[in-house]
Design a protein around this motif. Structure first.
Motif, mmCIF file in Angstrom:
data_model
loop_
_atom_site.group_PDB
_atom_site.id
_atom_site.type_symbol
_atom_site.label_atom_id
_atom_site.label_comp_id
_atom_site.label_asym_id
_atom_site.label_seq_id
_atom_site.Cartn_x
_atom_site.Cartn_y
_atom_site.Cartn_z
ATOM 1 N N SER A 1 60.741 88.504 31.939
ATOM 2 C CA SER A 1 59.926 87.893 30.884
ATOM 3 C C SER A 1 60.580 88.033 29.518
ATOM 4 N N SER A 2 61.508 88.987 29.380
ATOM 5 C CA SER A 2 62.242 89.146 28.118
ATOM 6 C C SER A 2 63.602 88.456 28.165
ATOM 7 N N SER A 3 63.797 87.582 29.159
ATOM 8 C CA SER A 3 65.015 86.773 29.342
ATOM 9 C C SER A 3 66.243 87.575 29.740
ATOM 10 N N GLN A 4 66.069 88.798 30.209
ATOM 11 C CA GLN A 4 67.189 89.546 30.781
ATOM 12 C C GLN A 4 67.434 88.986 32.179
ATOM 13 N N ALA A 5 68.694 88.849 32.559
ATOM 14 C CA ALA A 5 69.020 88.288 33.877
ATOM 15 C C ALA A 5 69.676 89.344 34.755
ATOM 16 N N PHE A 6 69.237 89.376 36.012
ATOM 17 C CA PHE A 6 69.857 90.222 37.034
ATOM 18 C C PHE A 6 70.447 89.308 38.094
ATOM 19 N N GLU A 7 71.702 89.544 38.450
ATOM 20 C CA GLU A 7 72.330 88.827 39.562
ATOM 21 C C GLU A 7 72.769 89.873 40.560
ATOM 22 N N MET A 8 72.195 89.781 41.755
ATOM 23 C CA MET A 8 72.435 90.806 42.765
ATOM 24 C C MET A 8 72.619 90.170 44.134
ATOM 25 N N GLN A 9 73.280 90.904 44.993
ATOM 26 C CA GLN A 9 73.315 90.586 46.410
ATOM 27 C C GLN A 9 72.308 91.532 47.043
ATOM 28 N N VAL A 10 71.360 91.007 47.811
ATOM 29 C CA VAL A 10 70.351 91.863 48.436
ATOM 30 C C VAL A 10 70.487 91.772 49.946
ATOM 31 N N THR A 11 70.488 92.935 50.576
ATOM 32 C CA THR A 11 70.476 93.030 52.028
ATOM 33 C C THR A 11 69.195 93.727 52.424
ATOM 34 N N VAL A 12 68.466 93.130 53.358
ATOM 35 C CA VAL A 12 67.206 93.692 53.829
ATOM 36 C C VAL A 12 67.344 94.019 55.310
ATOM 37 N N LEU A 13 67.054 95.279 55.645
ATOM 38 C CA LEU A 13 67.118 95.750 57.024
ATOM 39 C C LEU A 13 65.722 96.182 57.458
ATOM 40 N N PRO A 14 65.163 95.540 58.484
ATOM 41 C CA PRO A 14 63.838 95.939 58.965
ATOM 42 C C PRO A 14 63.937 97.158 59.870
ATOM 43 N N GLY A 15 62.891 97.938 59.900
ATOM 44 C CA GLY A 15 62.842 99.098 60.781
ATOM 45 C C GLY A 15 61.443 99.668 60.808
ATOM 46 N N SER A 16 61.280 100.735 61.537
ATOM 47 C CA SER A 16 59.973 101.393 61.579
ATOM 48 C C SER A 16 60.173 102.883 61.785
ATOM 49 N N THR A 17 59.198 103.616 61.336
ATOM 50 C CA THR A 17 59.166 105.052 61.545
ATOM 51 C C THR A 17 57.703 105.486 61.528
ATOM 52 N N GLY A 18 57.362 106.380 62.410
ATOM 53 C CA GLY A 18 55.988 106.874 62.478
ATOM 54 C C GLY A 18 54.969 105.783 62.747
ATOM 55 N N GLY A 19 55.383 104.709 63.420
ATOM 56 C CA GLY A 19 54.472 103.620 63.726
ATOM 57 C C GLY A 19 54.280 102.617 62.601
ATOM 58 N N ASP A 20 54.933 102.815 61.460
ATOM 59 C CA ASP A 20 54.829 101.906 60.323
ATOM 60 C C ASP A 20 56.101 101.084 60.177
ATOM 61 N N ALA A 21 55.937 99.809 59.848
ATOM 62 C CA ALA A 21 57.081 98.934 59.593
ATOM 63 C C ALA A 21 57.536 99.107 58.145
ATOM 64 N N PHE A 22 58.848 99.124 57.965
ATOM 65 C CA PHE A 22 59.430 99.253 56.637
ATOM 66 C C PHE A 22 60.607 98.298 56.493
ATOM 67 N N LEU A 23 60.962 97.988 55.260
ATOM 68 C CA LEU A 23 62.149 97.207 54.951
ATOM 69 C C LEU A 23 63.006 98.031 54.000
ATOM 70 N N VAL A 24 64.255 98.263 54.375
ATOM 71 C CA VAL A 24 65.197 98.929 53.483
ATOM 72 C C VAL A 24 65.950 97.813 52.766
ATOM 73 N N CYS A 25 65.804 97.769 51.442
ATOM 74 C CA CYS A 25 66.395 96.712 50.620
ATOM 75 C C CYS A 25 67.505 97.313 49.765
ATOM 76 N N ILE A 26 68.699 96.771 49.905
ATOM 77 C CA ILE A 26 69.862 97.259 49.157
ATOM 78 C C ILE A 26 70.262 96.180 48.164
ATOM 79 N N PHE A 27 70.215 96.508 46.884
ATOM 80 C CA PHE A 27 70.560 95.580 45.820
ATOM 81 C C PHE A 27 71.904 95.986 45.247
ATOM 82 N N HIS A 28 72.869 95.067 45.339
ATOM 83 C CA HIS A 28 74.219 95.305 44.835
ATOM 84 C C HIS A 28 74.469 94.367 43.655
ATOM 85 N N ASP A 29 74.796 94.946 42.514
ATOM 86 C CA ASP A 29 75.062 94.154 41.312
ATOM 87 C C ASP A 29 76.309 93.322 41.514
ATOM 88 N N VAL A 30 76.226 92.044 41.164
ATOM 89 C CA VAL A 30 77.407 91.158 41.277
ATOM 90 C C VAL A 30 77.843 90.638 39.929
#
Length: 156
Positions: free
Chosen positions: A127-156
């Motif tokens: 909203s303040s016009s700052q720009a982020f450019e990233m490569q995002v990798t999302v890996l699905p998984g679960s632990t303890g019966g709950d679903a989770f997504l591990v999201c890795i953001f790499h600055d480009v």
């Protein structure tokens, strides 16, 4: 048509229901208490965020502080963390505006929710016009019966 169906039609993705504060705290502790995981995630310069089934943050690597400072992020969605200008445009949730349908980060998260690992380019304008450019990798998984997504953001 109910509001969830309308949002799903607008973005192509169903709206994720937010978890209770108690549930979030339990999930946060399960990730933070795993010392090996926590140490590994904090050893990288990449930003790593673990999202629950409600797409809410339950763990964030220390590298995220370069963006947020000491601001709390548990319970926030990734667009809210990065202060995406579309995350707060309507009464709808982050990830539910028409603009979210073209967001690489949201597309990767949607793929993760379907059980697929996904790598996308993500551009966020704040909203303040700052720009982020990233490569995002999302890996699905679960632990303890709950679903989770591990999201890795790499600055480009």
């Amino acid at each position: 048509m109910n509001s969830t169906a309308v949002i799903a039609k607008m973005t192509g993705a169903p709206v994720a229901v937010r978890s209770s504060r108690e549930r979030l705290d339990l999930q946060r502790r399960s990730w933070a208490d795993n010392k090996l995981f926590s140490d590994l995630m904090n050893a990288t310069a990449d930003i790593i965020i673990v999202l629950n089934a409600g797409q809410q943050t339950v763990f964030a690597s220390k590298s995220l502080r370069t963006i947020t400072g000491e601001e709390p992020v548990i319970g926030l969605r990734f667009g809210e963390i990065f202060k995406c200008r579309h995350a707060f445009m309507t009464e709808h949730e982050c990830g539910s505006t028409p603009e979210c349908a073209t967001c690489g980060g949201q597309q990767a998260i949607s793929a993760g929710r379907e059980g697929r690992t996904e790598n996308r380019e993500c551009r966020i304008l704040t909203s303040s016009s700052q720009a982020f450019e990233m490569q995002v990798t999302v890996l699905p998984g679960s632990t303890g019966g709950d679903a989770f997504l591990v999201c890795i953001f790499h600055d480009v």
